[in-house]
Structures are given as structure tokens and as C-alpha cells.
Scaffold this active site. Structure first.
Site, PDB file in Angstrom:
ATOM      1  N   LYS A  62     -10.768  -1.374  -1.954  1.00 46.76           N
ATOM      2  CA  LYS A  62     -10.538  -2.252  -0.807  1.00 46.76           C
ATOM      3  C   LYS A  62     -11.755  -2.102   0.120  1.00 46.76           C
ATOM      4  CE  LYS A  62      -5.663  -0.975  -1.158  1.00 46.76           C
ATOM      5  NZ  LYS A  62      -4.580  -0.163  -0.621  1.00 46.76           N
ATOM      6  N   ASP A  82       0.874  -1.161   0.000  1.00 48.83           N
ATOM      7  CA  ASP A  82       0.000   0.000   0.000  1.00 48.83           C
ATOM      8  C   ASP A  82       0.928   1.233   0.000  1.00 48.83           C
ATOM      9  OD1 ASP A  82      -2.472   1.473   0.496  1.00 48.83           O
ATOM     10  OD2 ASP A  82      -1.687   1.775   2.509  1.00 48.83           O
ATOM     11  N   LEU A  83       0.432   2.385  -0.362  1.00 49.16           N
ATOM     12  CA  LEU A  83       1.301   3.582  -0.395  1.00 49.16           C
ATOM     13  C   LEU A  83       1.112   4.435   0.862  1.00 49.16           C
ATOM     14  CD1 LEU A  83       3.264   5.457  -1.926  1.00 49.16           C
ATOM     15  CD2 LEU A  83       1.288   6.486  -3.048  1.00 49.16           C
ATOM     16  N   ASP A  84      -0.069   5.048   0.962  1.00 51.00           N
ATOM     17  CA  ASP A  84      -0.313   5.979   2.064  1.00 51.00           C
ATOM     18  C   ASP A  84      -0.353   5.226   3.400  1.00 51.00           C
ATOM     19  OD1 ASP A  84      -1.085   8.102   3.657  1.00 51.00           O
ATOM     20  OD2 ASP A  84      -3.210   7.811   3.227  1.00 51.00           O
ATOM     21  N   THR A 120       1.054  10.230   3.477  1.00 51.15           N
ATOM     22  CA  THR A 120       0.378  11.320   2.764  1.00 51.15           C
ATOM     23  C   THR A 120      -0.958  11.677   3.420  1.00 51.15           C
ATOM     24  OG1 THR A 120      -0.336   9.607   1.232  1.00 51.15           O
ATOM     25  CG2 THR A 120       1.359  11.094   0.435  1.00 51.15           C
ATOM     26  N   SER A 159      -2.263   0.520  -4.411  1.00 53.76           N
ATOM     27  CA  SER A 159      -2.792   1.701  -3.730  1.00 53.76           C
ATOM     28  C   SER A 159      -4.109   2.162  -4.359  1.00 53.76           C
ATOM     29  CB  SER A 159      -1.761   2.832  -3.835  1.00 53.76           C
ATOM     30  OG  SER A 159      -2.324   4.076  -3.495  1.00 53.76           O
ATOM     31  N   ALA A 160      -4.947   2.802  -3.547  1.00 49.30           N
ATOM     32  CA  ALA A 160      -6.195   3.379  -4.059  1.00 49.30           C
ATOM     33  C   ALA A 160      -5.950   4.734  -4.728  1.00 49.30           C
ATOM     34  CB  ALA A 160      -7.180   3.551  -2.903  1.00 49.30           C
ATOM     35  N   SER A 161      -4.743   5.277  -4.559  1.00 45.68           N
ATOM     36  CA  SER A 161      -4.492   6.642  -5.028  1.00 45.68           C
ATOM     37  C   SER A 161      -4.278   6.722  -6.535  1.00 45.68           C
ATOM     38  CB  SER A 161      -3.255   7.211  -4.328  1.00 45.68           C
ATOM     39  OG  SER A 161      -2.964   8.484  -4.868  1.00 45.68           O
ATOM     40  N   GLU A 211      -0.005  -3.442   4.623  1.00 46.04           N
ATOM     41  CA  GLU A 211      -1.166  -2.532   4.670  1.00 46.04           C
ATOM     42  C   GLU A 211      -1.314  -1.857   6.024  1.00 46.04           C
ATOM     43  OE1 GLU A 211      -3.771  -0.950   3.711  1.00 46.04           O
ATOM     44  OE2 GLU A 211      -3.939  -1.502   1.619  1.00 46.04           O
ATOM     45  N   ASP A 212      -1.740  -0.590   6.002  1.00 41.04           N
ATOM     46  CA  ASP A 212      -1.989   0.117   7.271  1.00 41.04           C
ATOM     47  C   ASP A 212      -3.488   0.247   7.564  1.00 41.04           C
ATOM     48  OD1 ASP A 212      -2.411   2.045   5.166  1.00 41.04           O
ATOM     49  OD2 ASP A 212      -2.431   3.587   6.710  1.00 41.04           O
ATOM     50  N   LYS A 221      -8.773   6.823   5.465  1.00 40.42           N
ATOM     51  CA  LYS A 221      -7.548   6.131   5.047  1.00 40.42           C
ATOM     52  C   LYS A 221      -7.883   4.889   4.228  1.00 40.42           C
ATOM     53  CE  LYS A 221      -4.488   7.878   8.600  1.00 40.42           C
ATOM     54  NZ  LYS A 221      -3.642   7.595   9.756  1.00 40.42           N
ATOM     55  N   GLY A 222      -7.279   4.794   3.054  1.00 42.18           N
ATOM     56  CA  GLY A 222      -7.419   3.599   2.216  1.00 42.18           C
ATOM     57  C   GLY A 222      -8.646   3.602   1.317  1.00 42.18           C
ATOM     58  N   ILE A 223      -9.567   4.545   1.521  1.00 39.96           N
ATOM     59  CA  ILE A 223     -10.764   4.557   0.659  1.00 39.96           C
ATOM     60  C   ILE A 223     -10.585   5.579  -0.474  1.00 39.96           C
ATOM     61  CG2 ILE A 223     -12.244   3.716   2.534  1.00 39.96           C
ATOM     62  CD1 ILE A 223     -13.583   6.489   2.529  1.00 39.96           C
TER      63      ILE A 223
END
Ligand code: B16
Ligand code: MG
Length: 227
Positions: free
Chosen positions: A157, A21-23, A29, A126-128, A181-182, A57-59
Site C-alpha cells: 500500500k 485491513d487487519l492491524d 497489533t 493486510s500487509a502482514s 483502513e486505519d 503502520k500499514g507498511i
């Protein structure tokens, strides 16, 4: 079990790709998303807290906007929503443009270097929609064999789509992949995809992860392969 079978089983379980995952995993971020979303809320005449921001976060961007508008009791049509989401992204990108490699989270470059030296593939999940720009700004783009992000997916996700595409892009089976993943939804996505889920953050929050690390300073290729 004979020793030959033991060796075969060991190799069957061998992790061949790590999906990140990124963020919240590579870089934080979330603070910039919070600033930009808060600016949007303030312009619409309301505010929200850092605690509420955790839910974002993550959405995806549009799911985040819907949640925030709900907190403020604001109703917009689809065209207005798109215009505000674009504004928010422009404000967010102004902050992203100032990012530097110093913002990479502790232990990440060393672990990714070790993975690469061990021949384990590295992919982003990532979702970004801004992931490539962010990876460029923090000088991490070259570490990745594949980038799967908000531009490649149509299911958020906890749907496993982003990670299944990551497995495909690295020519690995889901059971050969470990996901870092966070977010709770991200851990659920990894499990739904049949992958090893390594939570990054708090074990009290990421209860569905197979293992949780606080930072990548706790992780090594040896530990990964022993999981
Ligand atoms: P963008 P991740 C997610 O990144 C963020 O956690 C989430 O807050 C954000 O809404 C989403 O990306 C979309 O980002 O607006 O840049 O397309 O955790 O999946 O790496
Ligand atoms: Mg995240």
C-alpha cells in the site's frame, strides 16, 4: 430519471464485498510490533518513540526495518537485514501467541456478523504475513471468505494490489467493494483501486477517506449501503 432507472442505479452502487485491513482495524497489533521493533533497536544500540512508530503502520516488515535502521543511523547488508527481521518476527510472534479474542476492536464481531447475514462478502487485505495466525488467535478466521495478505502481494500500500486481489477473490468489481483502513497509505490504496474508502480512526489524519468512523460501533450495514 424514471423510478426503474433509480432502482437500477441503486443496485449498480450496491456494495457486495467489504475488505478489511487487519492491524488497527480488526485488532491493535501495532503495540506488539512496537515492542518487538523496539527490542531490535535497543539490541542495535538505539531507541525510537511511539510517535515514530506511527510511520510503521500499514507498511511491510522490510520497509519498516529500513526506516528504523535509518532512525538509528545503522547500516546492514541484505543478509544481516534478513536475520534481524527474522529475529523481530520471532519476538513479535511470542506476543501474538498470547493474544485472546478480548483484543478484537469494539463493534467488529457484530458488524461482520451483520455483513454475513446480509450476504455481503468479507475479505482481509493486510500487509502482514502473520494474518492467519492472528485471526486464529482472536477467533475471527471463520468470518472471512478470502484472506489476502503479505504472502500474496509484491506491492505495498498505497499500491491497490492487495485490495484488487480481494475484489477478485470475492468475485466483485472494485466499485462494489468498500475498504476499511486505519492507515493513510491504505486509504490511498483503496482509492487507487476505485473502491469506497472508509477510514477507521481520526478524520484529521485520514483526510482522503470517503468517510471516517472512530470505531465499528458507529457502523451498520444500513449505513454502509447508504454511503
Ligand atoms: P508482518 P496491516 C501491517 O498490518 C502492520 O500495520 C505493519 O506495521 C506491519 O509491518 C505489516 O503489517 C507487516 O506485518 O511483519 O506481520 O508481516 O495494517 O496491513 O494489517
Ligand atoms: Mg492497518
Amino acid at each position: 430519471m424514471s423510478s426503474t432507472n433509480t432502482i437500477q442505479t441503486y443496485y449498480m452502487n450496491h456494495i457486495k464485498a467489504c475488505l478489511f485491513d487487519l492491524d488497527g482495524v480488526i485488532v491493535d497489533t501495532a503495540i506488539y510490533h512496537f515492542q518487538a521493533w523496539r527490542r531490535l533497536a535497543n539490541e542495535l544500540g538505539f531507541d525510537f518513540t511511539e510517535h515514530q512508530n506511527e510511520q510503521l503502520k500499514g507498511i511491510s516488515r522490510m520497509e519498516s526495518l529500513d526506516l528504523i535502521l535509518g532512525w538509528g543511523g545503522v547500516t546492514l547488508n541484505d543478509e544481516e537485514k534478513l536475520a534481524w527481521a527474522t529475529k523481530k518476527n520471532d519476538w513479535y510472534l511470542e506476543l501474538v501467541m498470547q493474544m485472546t479474542p478480548n483484543e478484537v476492536l469494539p463493534g467488529v464481531p457484530a458488524f461482520l456478523t451483520a455483513l454475513r447475514e446480509s450476504g455481503i462478502k468479507i475479505a482481509l487485505g493486510s500487509a502482514s504475513k502473520n494474518s492467519k495466525l492472528i485471526l486464529e488467535k482472536i477467533q475471527m478466521l471463520d468470518y472471512f471468505d478470502a484472506i489476502i495478505d503479505g504472502n500474496n502481494i509484491n506491492k505495498s500500500k498505497p499500491d491497490p494490489q492487495v485490495f484488487l486481489l480481494g475484489a477478485e477473490a470475492t468475485n466483485c468489481q472494485p466499485e462494489e467493494c468498500a475498504v476499511f483502513e486505519d492507515a493513510v497509505a491504505g486509504v490511498q490504496a483503496a482509492k487507487a483501486g476505485g473502491m469506497l474508502a472508509i477510514g477507521v480512526g481520526s478524520a484529521d489524519v485520514l483526510t482522503e477517506a470517503d468517510v471516517v468512523i472512530a470505531t465499528f460501533e458507529e457502523m451498520s450495514v444500513e449505513r454502509l449501503l447508504a454511503l
